[in-house]
Design a protein around this motif. Structure first.
Motif, PDB file in Angstrom:
ATOM      1  N   GLY A 152       0.815  -1.209   0.000  1.00 58.22           N
ATOM      2  CA  GLY A 152       0.000   0.000   0.000  1.00 58.22           C
ATOM      3  C   GLY A 152       0.849   1.259   0.000  1.00 58.22           C
ATOM      4  O   GLY A 152       1.932   1.279   0.604  1.00 58.22           O
ATOM      5  N   GLU A 153       0.377   2.275  -0.715  1.00 57.46           N
ATOM      6  CA  GLU A 153       1.059   3.574  -0.739  1.00 57.46           C
ATOM      7  C   GLU A 153       0.042   4.642  -0.349  1.00 57.46           C
ATOM      8  O   GLU A 153      -0.946   4.851  -1.055  1.00 57.46           O
ATOM      9  CB  GLU A 153       1.636   3.882  -2.124  1.00 57.46           C
ATOM     10  CG  GLU A 153       2.777   2.948  -2.548  1.00 57.46           C
ATOM     11  CD  GLU A 153       2.282   1.655  -3.188  1.00 57.46           C
ATOM     12  OE1 GLU A 153       1.070   1.541  -3.444  1.00 57.46           O
ATOM     13  OE2 GLU A 153       3.116   0.754  -3.434  1.00 57.46           O
ATOM     14  N   ILE A 154       0.290   5.290   0.771  1.00 58.01           N
ATOM     15  CA  ILE A 154      -0.641   6.286   1.306  1.00 58.01           C
ATOM     16  C   ILE A 154       0.107   7.614   1.409  1.00 58.01           C
ATOM     17  O   ILE A 154       1.135   7.689   2.105  1.00 58.01           O
ATOM     18  CB  ILE A 154      -1.152   5.845   2.689  1.00 58.01           C
ATOM     19  CG1 ILE A 154      -1.826   4.460   2.588  1.00 58.01           C
ATOM     20  CG2 ILE A 154      -2.116   6.893   3.261  1.00 58.01           C
ATOM     21  CD1 ILE A 154      -1.911   3.723   3.901  1.00 58.01           C
TER      22      ILE A 154
ATOM     23  N   TYR B  42      -2.987  -2.165   4.700  1.00 56.34           N
ATOM     24  CA  TYR B  42      -3.023  -0.746   4.305  1.00 56.34           C
ATOM     25  C   TYR B  42      -4.409  -0.111   4.350  1.00 56.34           C
ATOM     26  O   TYR B  42      -4.495   1.079   4.653  1.00 56.34           O
ATOM     27  CB  TYR B  42      -2.284  -0.505   2.984  1.00 56.34           C
ATOM     28  CG  TYR B  42      -2.945  -0.953   1.711  1.00 56.34           C
ATOM     29  CD1 TYR B  42      -4.001  -0.242   1.151  1.00 56.34           C
ATOM     30  CD2 TYR B  42      -2.490  -2.078   1.043  1.00 56.34           C
ATOM     31  CE1 TYR B  42      -4.589  -0.657  -0.028  1.00 56.34           C
ATOM     32  CE2 TYR B  42      -3.073  -2.497  -0.134  1.00 56.34           C
ATOM     33  CZ  TYR B  42      -4.127  -1.787  -0.659  1.00 56.34           C
ATOM     34  OH  TYR B  42      -4.703  -2.208  -1.837  1.00 56.34           O
ATOM     35  N   PRO B  43      -5.507  -0.862   4.107  1.00 60.50           N
ATOM     36  CA  PRO B  43      -6.802  -0.171   4.265  1.00 60.50           C
ATOM     37  C   PRO B  43      -7.009   0.327   5.706  1.00 60.50           C
ATOM     38  O   PRO B  43      -7.489   1.440   5.924  1.00 60.50           O
ATOM     39  CB  PRO B  43      -7.819  -1.250   3.881  1.00 60.50           C
ATOM     40  CG  PRO B  43      -7.057  -2.197   2.999  1.00 60.50           C
ATOM     41  CD  PRO B  43      -5.668  -2.228   3.594  1.00 60.50           C
TER      42      PRO B  43
ATOM     43  N   ALA C  94      -4.701   3.326   6.366  1.00 66.48           N
ATOM     44  CA  ALA C  94      -5.239   4.554   5.763  1.00 66.48           C
ATOM     45  C   ALA C  94      -6.384   5.110   6.618  1.00 66.48           C
ATOM     46  O   ALA C  94      -6.462   6.329   6.843  1.00 66.48           O
ATOM     47  CB  ALA C  94      -5.714   4.270   4.340  1.00 66.48           C
TER      48      ALA C  94
ATOM     49  N   ASP D 152      -4.327  10.340   1.687  1.00 71.47           N
ATOM     50  CA  ASP D 152      -4.847   9.863   0.408  1.00 71.47           C
ATOM     51  C   ASP D 152      -4.257   8.485   0.105  1.00 71.47           C
ATOM     52  O   ASP D 152      -3.056   8.356  -0.150  1.00 71.47           O
ATOM     53  CB  ASP D 152      -4.460  10.884  -0.691  1.00 71.47           C
ATOM     54  CG  ASP D 152      -5.051  10.524  -2.040  1.00 71.47           C
ATOM     55  OD1 ASP D 152      -5.937   9.648  -2.105  1.00 71.47           O
ATOM     56  OD2 ASP D 152      -4.612  11.128  -3.037  1.00 71.47           O
ATOM     57  N   ASP D 153      -5.106   7.472   0.154  1.00 75.01           N
ATOM     58  CA  ASP D 153      -4.646   6.110  -0.153  1.00 75.01           C
ATOM     59  C   ASP D 153      -4.576   5.957  -1.669  1.00 75.01           C
ATOM     60  O   ASP D 153      -5.601   5.832  -2.337  1.00 75.01           O
ATOM     61  CB  ASP D 153      -5.628   5.095   0.451  1.00 75.01           C
ATOM     62  CG  ASP D 153      -5.218   3.663   0.154  1.00 75.01           C
ATOM     63  OD1 ASP D 153      -4.207   3.457  -0.565  1.00 75.01           O
ATOM     64  OD2 ASP D 153      -5.894   2.737   0.642  1.00 75.01           O
ATOM     65  N   ARG D 154      -3.358   5.975  -2.212  1.00 77.61           N
ATOM     66  CA  ARG D 154      -3.164   5.880  -3.671  1.00 77.61           C
ATOM     67  C   ARG D 154      -2.682   4.491  -4.093  1.00 77.61           C
ATOM     68  O   ARG D 154      -2.126   4.321  -5.180  1.00 77.61           O
ATOM     69  CB  ARG D 154      -2.155   6.937  -4.139  1.00 77.61           C
ATOM     70  CG  ARG D 154      -2.600   8.364  -3.845  1.00 77.61           C
ATOM     71  CD  ARG D 154      -1.674   9.367  -4.513  1.00 77.61           C
ATOM     72  NE  ARG D 154      -1.822  10.689  -3.909  1.00 77.61           N
ATOM     73  CZ  ARG D 154      -0.968  11.694  -4.083  1.00 77.61           C
ATOM     74  NH1 ARG D 154       0.119  11.514  -4.823  1.00 77.61           N
ATOM     75  NH2 ARG D 154      -1.182  12.851  -3.494  1.00 77.61           N
ATOM     76  N   SER D 155      -2.902   3.513  -3.235  1.00 78.48           N
ATOM     77  CA  SER D 155      -2.366   2.167  -3.503  1.00 78.48           C
ATOM     78  C   SER D 155      -2.777   1.628  -4.869  1.00 78.48           C
ATOM     79  O   SER D 155      -1.991   0.977  -5.551  1.00 78.48           O
ATOM     80  CB  SER D 155      -2.825   1.206  -2.416  1.00 78.48           C
ATOM     81  OG  SER D 155      -2.440   1.687  -1.149  1.00 78.48           O
TER      82      SER D 155
END
Lengths: 356, 129
Positions: free
Chosen positions: A53-55, A117-118, A121, A136-139
């Motif tokens: 995940g990328e947040i 990651y959810p 976030a 901003d969760d940009r995953s």
């Protein structure tokens, strides 16, 4: 139904054995996982880590938000640097372990585990709600490719003008690789030198193909989650769900150093963690025999009494014997492998350390 | 598609049995399909020479990086030999599952039951994947 990554067709064409991991359909191995492991130790391996995940956390209050939400001192991080840290619950239990990249004074990227990651976030959003920061969760828009192994720099250097020689461990800078915009980070989860390349999902195949071509002469091979697990285990790196859980504190895991009581202000978990003693000890075990200890197996003392539990175990290609990490409350002598007490040597972590 | 030699018999537990036609001593191993599913085999524990086994008994183990599987006796009888080479080098199960990677031999007592032909085993693993 598991989600495919942006590289799914590439994995299929390579004949990968696929496995469900945290709701994602991931390559477990392409051929021999031991050969993939050895390639990363001696040359290089290419991993698809697009399940991570990328947040993004941005705004004038971004540093303050992360300093409250996480146990590390992110406000002190220089732009361009990265830090290993954790999110904890108010009771000190670990929500996730994370790498935070400071992209600019008011912009951070939090890299979180696929399984978490959810929740990370949601927690970041909740914990930042009184601060001037946007989470901003940009995953979904990212793919993540990792090149790991001693030849990594030579391989990536063929595809970028970025000054890799001066890109230190735990730094990350925006750049271009194979014509594709990327965050080029010198981080990893294998115990080797290497790079993690965060790119747009739509650029994943272009970058993968370019890396495979550039790496062919250097011995680069695609490597799956099986090799990733044995590599990180040899390197003594914890895995969320195994060594790290909501019932475990950073101190239990031997990672109390990531909790920065010296930073200004309160943070979630501070009261519970301040002065906390570890309730158990994470140790390394090397099996004397050849049977493999697995997650959840009981660890026993010299009298056969249960003193702990294996968190991760696997045959170690580098050591030649099975290894494990285990939480114990007394000195272990053996692991109970399907009713048989198989003797162990207790060793300091990590099992493997690369030569500088 | 994994190799499935016509002349062998098979079990639902992904073992092969050779020499069933002469009815005396048979050789047992695991199939190429099973070895591919397991990944790199790192440990093999065959049954003991001289032991008596019955069909369906768990008589040994094959362990890979990610998992461990029991070896089930495909036939009943007395174990007459085990492959010490595969104990020393378990990767033989991956590199040559129907040859150097054989596991053990059994002097068969009574008629074996429920073995599959190559065609039946092919159908079984096609349904698997």
């Amino acid at each position: 139904m598991s989600r495919p990554t942006p590289l799914h067709e590439v994995h299929k064409s390579l004949g990968a054995t696929l496995t469900d991991f945290a709701g994602w359909l991931m390559p477990l191995r392409y051929g021999s996982e031991s050969a993939e492991h050895t390639a990363v130790r001696t040359a290089a391996g290419l991993f698809d880590l697009s399940h991570m995940g990328e947040i993004h956390v941005t705004g004038p209050g971004a540093a303050a938000a992360l300093d409250y939400a996480l146990v590390g001192n992110l406000g002190a991080l220089e732009p361009g640097r990265a830090r290993y840290t954790m999110m904890c619950d108010a009771d000190g239990g670990i929500v996730d372990d994370l790498i935070v990249y400071r992209l600019a004074a008011d912009e951070f990227m939090v890299c979180a585990n696929a399984s978490n990651y959810p929740r990370v976030a949601r927690e970041l959003t909740d914990r930042a709600k009184d601060l001037d920061a946007v989470v901003d969760d940009r995953s979904d828009s990212y793919a993540l490719l990792a090149v790991q192994g001693p030849r990594s720099q030579e391989i990536v250097a063929k595809l970028t003008d970025a000054d890799l020689a001066n890109l230190k461990y735990y730094t990350g800078l925006p750049g271009t690789v194979a014509g594709v915009g990327a965050l080029i980070a010198r981080t990893g989860y294998t115990g080797e030198d290497g790079f993690e390349l965060f790119v747009s999902a739509g650029d994943a195949v272009t970058l993968w193909d370019a890396l495979m071509e550039a790496g062919a002469a250097e011995g680069l091979v695609p490597a799956g989650l099986s090799a990733r697990d044995t590599l990180r285990l040899e390197a003594g790196m914890p895995l969320y769900g195994n060594e790290l859980t909501s019932a475990t504190t950073p101190m239990d895991a031997g990672l109390g150093r990531v909790v920065r009581f010296d930073k200004p202000g309160d943070f979630v978990g501070r009261a519970a963690l301040d002065g906390a003693e570890p309730g158990k000890r994470l140790v390394g075990l090397v099996m004397k025999g050849r049977r493999v200890p697995r997650h959840g197996f009981a660890v026993v003392d010299a009298d056969g009494a249960v003193v702990g539990e294996v968190t991760s175990g696997a045959p170690s290609p580098s050591i030649g014997r099975p290894i494990a990490m285990a939480y114990v409350t007394a000195t272990p002598a053996a692991v109970d492998i399907r009713g048989s007490h198989e003797p162990v040597d207790v060793v300091d972590l990590p099992f493997y350390r690369r030569k500088k | 598609m994994s190799s499935i030699p016509d002349e062998l018999s098979y079990t639902k537990e992904h073992e092969w049995v050779a020499g069933i036609d002469d009815g005396l001593t048979v050789t047992v191993g695991i199939t190429a399909y099973a070895s591919e599913q397991l990944g790199d085999v790192v440990y093999v524990q065959p049954p003991e020479v001289g032991s008596s086994i019955e069909v369906g008994d768990a008589v040994g183990e094959v362990e890979s990086t990610k998992s461990v599987s029991d070896i089930y006796a495909p036939v009943g009888g007395e174990v007459t030999a085990v492959n010490s080479a595969v104990v020393d080098d378990p990767s033989l199960v991956n590199s040559d599952p129907y040859g150097e990677g054989w596991l053990f031999q059994v002097r068969v007592a009574g008629a074996p039951e429920d073995l599959l032909t190559a065609e039946e085993y092919t159908a079984l693993i096609s349904g698997d994947s």
